[in-house]
Design a protein around this motif. Sequence first.
Motif, PDB file in Angstrom:
ATOM      1  N   LEU A  75      -7.441  10.297  -4.651  1.00 43.34           N
ATOM      2  CA  LEU A  75      -7.802   8.917  -4.148  1.00 43.34           C
ATOM      3  C   LEU A  75      -8.803   8.859  -4.279  1.00 43.34           C
ATOM      4  N   PRO A  76      -9.621   7.276  -4.708  1.00 51.41           N
ATOM      5  CA  PRO A  76     -11.353   7.159  -4.250  1.00 51.41           C
ATOM      6  C   PRO A  76     -11.387   6.777  -2.810  1.00 51.41           C
ATOM      7  N   THR A  77     -12.349   6.691  -2.685  1.00 52.52           N
ATOM      8  CA  THR A  77     -12.697   6.285  -1.409  1.00 52.52           C
ATOM      9  C   THR A  77     -12.411   4.541  -0.478  1.00 52.52           C
ATOM     10  N   SER A  78     -12.629   4.042  -2.349  1.00 54.55           N
ATOM     11  CA  SER A  78     -12.103   3.088  -2.258  1.00 54.55           C
ATOM     12  C   SER A  78     -10.996   2.398  -1.459  1.00 54.55           C
ATOM     13  N   PHE A  79      -9.631   3.354  -1.983  1.00 50.30           N
ATOM     14  CA  PHE A  79      -8.767   3.335  -1.866  1.00 50.30           C
ATOM     15  C   PHE A  79      -8.218   2.523   0.189  1.00 50.30           C
ATOM     16  N   PHE A  80      -8.933   3.444   0.575  1.00 46.88           N
ATOM     17  CA  PHE A  80      -8.716   3.382   1.714  1.00 46.88           C
ATOM     18  C   PHE A  80      -9.488   2.367   2.579  1.00 46.88           C
ATOM     19  N   THR A  81     -10.713   1.091   1.784  1.00 49.08           N
ATOM     20  CA  THR A  81     -11.665   0.523   2.290  1.00 49.08           C
ATOM     21  C   THR A  81     -10.945  -1.030   2.886  1.00 49.08           C
ATOM     22  N   ALA A 134      -0.196   8.063   1.676  1.00 52.60           N
ATOM     23  CA  ALA A 134      -1.724   7.642   2.058  1.00 52.60           C
ATOM     24  C   ALA A 134      -1.273   6.508   2.304  1.00 52.60           C
ATOM     25  N   ALA A 135      -0.545   4.976   1.250  1.00 48.76           N
ATOM     26  CA  ALA A 135      -0.447   3.813   1.739  1.00 48.76           C
ATOM     27  C   ALA A 135       0.291   3.100   3.117  1.00 48.76           C
ATOM     28  N   ALA A 136       1.093   3.999   2.978  1.00 53.11           N
ATOM     29  CA  ALA A 136       1.856   3.410   3.710  1.00 53.11           C
ATOM     30  C   ALA A 136       1.598   4.130   4.971  1.00 53.11           C
ATOM     31  N   LEU A 137       0.904   5.644   5.106  1.00 52.12           N
ATOM     32  CA  LEU A 137       0.128   5.451   6.569  1.00 52.12           C
ATOM     33  C   LEU A 137      -0.966   4.344   6.895  1.00 52.12           C
ATOM     34  N   MET A 138      -1.904   3.883   5.976  1.00 50.50           N
ATOM     35  CA  MET A 138      -2.888   2.874   6.161  1.00 50.50           C
ATOM     36  C   MET A 138      -2.942   2.200   6.597  1.00 50.50           C
ATOM     37  N   ALA A 139      -1.613   1.365   5.764  1.00 44.51           N
ATOM     38  CA  ALA A 139      -0.984   0.341   5.987  1.00 44.51           C
ATOM     39  C   ALA A 139      -0.862   0.303   7.938  1.00 44.51           C
ATOM     40  N   ASP A 140       0.097   1.246   8.329  1.00 47.07           N
ATOM     41  CA  ASP A 140       0.248   1.253   9.787  1.00 47.07           C
ATOM     42  C   ASP A 140      -1.030   1.726  10.648  1.00 47.07           C
ATOM     43  N   ALA A 157      -8.390  15.088  14.893  1.00 42.83           N
ATOM     44  CA  ALA A 157      -7.332  14.349  14.526  1.00 42.83           C
ATOM     45  C   ALA A 157      -7.049  14.729  13.099  1.00 42.83           C
ATOM     46  N   VAL A 158      -6.240  15.301  12.871  1.00 44.72           N
ATOM     47  CA  VAL A 158      -5.739  16.319  11.110  1.00 44.72           C
ATOM     48  C   VAL A 158      -4.547  15.445  11.599  1.00 44.72           C
ATOM     49  N   ILE A 159      -4.695  14.277  10.118  1.00 47.12           N
ATOM     50  CA  ILE A 159      -3.546  13.007  10.836  1.00 47.12           C
ATOM     51  C   ILE A 159      -2.216  13.623   9.018  1.00 47.12           C
ATOM     52  N   GLY A 160      -1.523  13.855   9.329  1.00 49.97           N
ATOM     53  CA  GLY A 160      -0.400  14.753   8.777  1.00 49.97           C
ATOM     54  C   GLY A 160      -0.688  16.710   8.350  1.00 49.97           C
ATOM     55  N   ALA A 161      -0.449  17.158   9.400  1.00 49.97           N
ATOM     56  CA  ALA A 161      -1.263  18.527   9.269  1.00 49.97           C
ATOM     57  C   ALA A 161      -0.072  19.418   9.460  1.00 49.97           C
ATOM     58  N   GLY A 162       0.342  19.510   7.149  1.00 44.39           N
ATOM     59  CA  GLY A 162       1.059  20.441   7.026  1.00 44.39           C
ATOM     60  C   GLY A 162       0.449  21.185   6.210  1.00 44.39           C
ATOM     61  N   GLU A 202     -12.845  11.171  17.487  1.00 42.98           N
ATOM     62  CA  GLU A 202     -13.927   9.898  16.450  1.00 42.98           C
ATOM     63  C   GLU A 202     -13.720  10.601  15.336  1.00 42.98           C
ATOM     64  N   VAL A 203     -12.973  11.548  14.592  1.00 40.46           N
ATOM     65  CA  VAL A 203     -12.944  11.911  13.394  1.00 40.46           C
ATOM     66  C   VAL A 203     -11.252  11.941  12.533  1.00 40.46           C
ATOM     67  N   LEU A 204     -10.813  11.348  11.708  1.00 35.42           N
ATOM     68  CA  LEU A 204      -9.645  11.413  11.405  1.00 35.42           C
ATOM     69  C   LEU A 204      -9.877  12.078   9.825  1.00 35.42           C
ATOM     70  N   ALA A 205      -8.908  12.870   9.576  1.00 32.32           N
ATOM     71  CA  ALA A 205      -9.365  13.575   8.539  1.00 32.32           C
ATOM     72  C   ALA A 205      -7.799  13.593   8.194  1.00 32.32           C
ATOM     73  N   ILE A 206      -7.479  12.777   7.206  1.00 36.72           N
ATOM     74  CA  ILE A 206      -6.280  12.585   6.265  1.00 36.72           C
ATOM     75  C   ILE A 206      -5.729  13.328   5.198  1.00 36.72           C
ATOM     76  N   ALA A 207      -4.370  14.224   6.221  1.00 40.59           N
ATOM     77  CA  ALA A 207      -4.199  15.106   5.164  1.00 40.59           C
ATOM     78  C   ALA A 207      -2.955  15.076   4.680  1.00 40.59           C
ATOM     79  N   VAL A 208      -2.572  13.842   4.150  1.00 41.21           N
ATOM     80  CA  VAL A 208      -0.969  13.279   3.798  1.00 41.21           C
ATOM     81  C   VAL A 208      -1.379  13.275   2.404  1.00 41.21           C
ATOM     82  N   LYS A 209       0.306  13.313   1.653  1.00 44.68           N
ATOM     83  CA  LYS A 209      -0.328  14.065   0.150  1.00 44.68           C
ATOM     84  C   LYS A 209      -0.134  12.252  -0.195  1.00 44.68           C
ATOM     85  N   PRO A 210      -0.795  12.172  -1.194  1.00 41.10           N
ATOM     86  CA  PRO A 210      -1.795  10.480  -1.540  1.00 41.10           C
ATOM     87  C   PRO A 210      -0.569   9.983  -1.839  1.00 41.10           C
ATOM     88  N   GLN A 211       0.892  10.043  -2.012  1.00 43.29           N
ATOM     89  CA  GLN A 211       1.637   9.285  -2.538  1.00 43.29           C
ATOM     90  C   GLN A 211       2.139   8.879  -0.661  1.00 43.29           C
TER      91      GLN A 211
END
Length: 268
Positions: free
Chosen positions: A97-103, A73-79, A5-10, A62-71
């Motif tokens: 964004l470091p990977t620790s941002f997502f954890t 990403a927080a709103a996306l991940m919160a949802d 899944a490409v999340i945010g296909a820009g 099974e694989v989620l590719a997060i391709a939104v702008k870094p700005q």
Amino acid sequence: MHTIAVIGAGKIGEVLLSGLLKAGWQPDRLVATARRGERAELLRERYGIRVLSNEEACAEAEVLAIAVKPQDAAALMADLGQHIPREKLLISLCAGLPTSFFTKWLAEGTPIVRVMTNTPALVDEAMTAISAGPHATAAHLALAEELFSPLGRTIRVPESQQDAVTALSGSGPAYFYFLVEAMTDAGILLGLPRQVAHDLIVQTAIGSAIMLRDSGEHPVKLREAVTSPAGTTISAIRELENHGVRAALLSALEAARDRAKEIADQNL
Ligand SMILES: NC(=O)C1=CN([C@@H]2O[C@H](COP(=O)(O)OP(=O)(O)OC[C@H]3O[C@@H](n4cnc5c(N)ncnc54)[C@H](O)[C@@H]3O)[C@@H](O)[C@H]2O)C=CC1
Ligand SMILES: O=C(O)[C@@H]1CCC=N1
């Protein structure tokens, strides 16, 4: 075969989708998400793939590719974070964004891989750097390589180098285009028609790039071969040095690296 899944296909998400399709991935193995309805429609029409909601895409792939702008990403991940079970692989394409941002939004144990690619992926000539984040195994890195190798070259780097990679190869195409634009203007200054100047410099860029890649020679050697004693090239090189072009590049890349860090700080 996995579903991706490409999340945010820009721009970059679309490059990944088209690369995977060219590499033989079946459209039913690819899913995209988009914020705007017209964008979703265009992706469906252009690639014959499913464009779903973020939540549906998460359930499907099974694989989620997060391709939104870094700005974004927080709103996306919160949802979305709560809908991502730990069996999924999260691949972040977000600059800075470091990977620790997502954890903080993910179930403990969810594997994360960080990737920095570039736009020449559109012509199968990307440079993609891949780093293991938390819980990413050799198999996860191999899967990320499988996804990005159809787009061009891949290398593995420690995550600590990703901001530098972003400054160098992520943004790199922009520097070359900037140079071509400036050299085309220089051709105009010297009296050449714009199209002629453009064609001359584009072919010169292509030839020089292929020599850099294929000759095995150091760039200094290649430059010396062009630079005749008391000739034309050395007169130009002196001006480049007088104007501090080398120092400007060092500062420019440092600024890009620092901006990547700043983006992370602003979004943590
Ligand atoms: N453009 C480039 O050369 C490169 C970009 N990147 C990175 O790739 C990522 C994407 O960059 P671009 O493709 O240039 O940006 P873009 O703006 O073209 O694409 C991002 C897409 O995400 C969508 N989006 C945002 N929030 C969303 C949400 N909650 N749900 C669904 N869709 C959402 C936007 O509508 C947009 O279509 C960025 O993080 C950037 O740092 C990495 C390497 C190179
Ligand atoms: O300018 C940017 O932030 C993105 C990341 C690398 C290339 N483009």
